[in-house]
Enzyme design. Structure first.
Site, mmCIF file in Angstrom:
data_model
loop_
_atom_site.group_PDB
_atom_site.id
_atom_site.type_symbol
_atom_site.label_atom_id
_atom_site.label_comp_id
_atom_site.label_asym_id
_atom_site.label_seq_id
_atom_site.Cartn_x
_atom_site.Cartn_y
_atom_site.Cartn_z
ATOM 1 N N GLU A 1 0.808 -1.231 0.000
ATOM 2 C CA GLU A 1 0.000 0.000 0.000
ATOM 3 C C GLU A 1 0.840 1.281 0.000
ATOM 4 O O GLU A 1 0.504 2.241 0.687
ATOM 5 C CB GLU A 1 -0.924 0.013 1.231
ATOM 6 C CG GLU A 1 -1.906 -1.138 1.245
ATOM 7 C CD GLU A 1 -2.711 -1.227 2.542
ATOM 8 O OE1 GLU A 1 -3.908 -1.509 2.451
ATOM 9 O OE2 GLU A 1 -2.151 -1.029 3.634
HETATM 10 C C1 TNX Z 1 -4.588 -4.054 4.711
HETATM 11 S S1 TNX Z 1 -2.833 -6.425 4.450
HETATM 12 C C2 TNX Z 1 -3.325 -3.795 5.213
HETATM 13 C C3 TNX Z 1 -3.183 -3.364 6.597
HETATM 14 C C4 TNX Z 1 -4.507 -3.209 7.302
HETATM 15 C C5 TNX Z 1 -5.408 -4.354 6.898
HETATM 16 C C6 TNX Z 1 -6.721 -4.369 7.615
HETATM 17 C C7 TNX Z 1 -1.832 -5.329 4.229
HETATM 18 C C8 TNX Z 1 -0.572 -5.742 3.670
HETATM 19 N N1 TNX Z 1 -2.159 -4.058 4.528
HETATM 20 O O1 TNX Z 1 -2.441 -2.161 6.644
HETATM 21 O O2 TNX Z 1 -4.292 -3.225 8.665
HETATM 22 O O3 TNX Z 1 -5.653 -4.267 5.527
HETATM 23 O O4 TNX Z 1 -7.430 -5.530 7.323
#
Ligand code: TNX
Length: 480
Positions: A297
């Site tokens: 992300e």
């Molecule tokens: C996605 S999974 C994220 C996290 C959040 C999560 C909540 C991932 C690699 N990144 O930053 O906490 O969703 O479900």
């Protein structure tokens, strides 16, 4: 009783007769095998279940009859983690090539004991031979969004290692906080650990405490994978050191739950000095080969910068003698030899695979323990959908992801993100019983059925009660 084992072993063959464990039953361990700790651990497990007091002694061959014997041997088919457990009228014998196998055999044995204190117990004769399907059987705990102390982490290790999981990935840093002391950059925790989601505390592990977690995990044959998320999810680091920001100015600490707004400054050399120091200190604290670099992300990092950065951070991890793991997005960058990708959503895991990376599976709609079970779940999120106990169990890891072969897959990991979780009881509620099913998918031979698992899980409810686990009593299961 036999059909109540979770994860289901490779082979269970019942035979005739029984063996009774009483206070007089000795646990015999090989004098030269360094098995004292396992002998004591087994005695403790028997005592907790039955109230019996069995001593672990080194024993010569002629003392072994009538005892519970732990022995290391050499049996190629059992590999590094397999074991053989046999109960006969002559006694109990647990054998493995390595101590880890004995540890897993002890977990199976615990499930043969009663769930209530019973004094002497008679166990029906049986012969169990068991090896894992996948070598990576893990869970992830987010200690950044809300901080969980050493005792909470130890309890989670105890609970999941009972189901033969061997990896705990700690998500140690995020926008809201940094949870491990880095001596060369003290403000990362002096400032960056002050708070958490919705404020109220925060916290971090001093290096001595972190070592205590690593050592405890090791005594349960579990590796700790430290994750330092980069280049996004870094607001807490940017708030701690102004120099890490492209602007030279620190943002405030963050107590919300948005993602994707922060990025390390890709063109500043200090960014890489910082990461080199952090990874050097973490590598010293990590006796096992892996360091997780996040990579997910990174919506505030331009694409070309992201590629440059991911290559460079892998080089840093390698320079400290470790193997890098990153969330699947790292497949968009160059993957260096050895690097592992952790699939969660999206298709970038395929780019990683094409470059030779092995894959850890964490599909969000199956393995994310922070997803609500149903609309009535008081905790959790639902962006990947609702994940019932049945949903989390009833899928086939070897063929679930497009274009992945079983040979590309190291195994499974079940992440638990902690935006909505405050206590260990909250952790237990979201993890159990889904994590038990995921542990079975990672350990047991391919092709188990939900109907069979559901029945064993129903019987297993009493055992979770005996372990004081705050589990979700899903209506998918007819609890006994
Ligand atoms: C996605 S999974 C994220 C996290 C959040 C999560 C909540 C991932 C690699 N990144 O930053 O906490 O969703 O479900």
């Amino acid at each position: 009783m036999m059909h109540n084992l979770i994860p289901l072993p490779t082979s269970v063959i019942a035979s005739t007769g029984e063996f009774t464990i009483s206070n007089a039953t000795k646990i015999s361990i090989e004098p030269s095998g360094h098995l004292e700790a396992l002998g004591t651990y087994l005695a403790r497990q028997i005592q907790d279940a039955t109230g019996l007091n069995n001593r672990a002694n080194s024993a010569s061959v002629n003392q072994k009859v009538g005892s519970i014997q732990l022995a290391l041997g050499s049996d190629e088919g059992l590999g590094e983690e397999g074991y053989e457990l046999s109960i006969s009228t002559d006694g109990i014998k647990l054998g493995a090539n390595r101590p880890a196998g004995l540890f897993y055999g002890i977990q199976t044995f615990r499930q043969l004991l009663p769930t209530h204190r019973a004094g002497s117990v008679s166990l029906p004769a049986v012969s169990i031979r068991d090896t894992p399907r996948f070598r990576w059987r893990g869970a992830m705990l987010d200690v950044a969004r809300h901080f969980f102390g050493v005792e909470d982490v130890k309890r989670y290790i105890d609970l999941i290692s009972h189901y033969k999981m061997n990896t705990l990935h700690l998500h140690l840093t995020d926008d809201q906080g940094r949870r491990v002391e880095i001596k060369s950059w003290p403000k990362l925790t002096e400032i960056g650990a002050r708070t958490q989601v919705n404020g109220g505390g925060g916290g971090y592990y001093a290096q001595e405490q972190y070592k205590e977690i690593v050592d405890y995990a090791r005594s349960r044959y579990m590796m700790i994978i430290p994750e330092i998320d980069t280049p996004g999810h870094t607001n807490a680091a940017l708030a701690s050191y102004a120099d890490l920001n492209c602007s030279g100015e620190s943002p405030s600490l963050y107590e919300g739950t948005q993602v994707g707004f922060s990025s390390l400054c890709i063109d500043k050399e200090i960014t890489y000095q910082f990461l080199d120091d952090v990874i050097r200190e973490l590598a010293v604290l990590t006796p096992t080969p892996y360091i997780h670099i996040g990579g997910d992300e990174a919506r505030s990092t331009p694409e070309e910068d992201y590629k440059k950065f991911i290559k460079r951070i892998q080089e840093i991890v390698i320079s400290h003698g470790k193997i890098a793991i990153g969330w699947s997005e790292i497949g968009e960058a160059e993957i260096l030899p050895g690097t592992i990708a952790q699939q969660w959503v999206g298709a970038s895991y395929l780019e990683a695979k094409r470059q030779g990376a092995k894959i850890i599976l964490s599909p969000a709609n199956k393995t994310y323990l922070d997803m609500k079970y149903d609309n009535a779940s008081p905790l959790g999120l639902d962006w990947a959908g609702l994940v019932s106990v049945k949903d989390s169990y009833d899928w086939e890891p070897g063929s679930y992801m497009n274009e992945l072969e079983e040979s590309d897959i190291l195994g499974l990991e079940a992440p638990l993100w902690s935006e909505t979780l405050l206590t260990i009881k909250d952790i237990e509620y979201m993890a159990f019983p889904r994590i038990i099913g995921l542990a079975e998918l990672a350990w047991s031979p391919k092709g188990q059925s939900w109907d069979n698992f559901k029945h064993r899980l129903a019987l297993h409810g009493k055992r979770m009660e005996a372990m004081d686990i705050n589990f979700f009593r899903s209506s998918d299961v007819a609890w006994e």
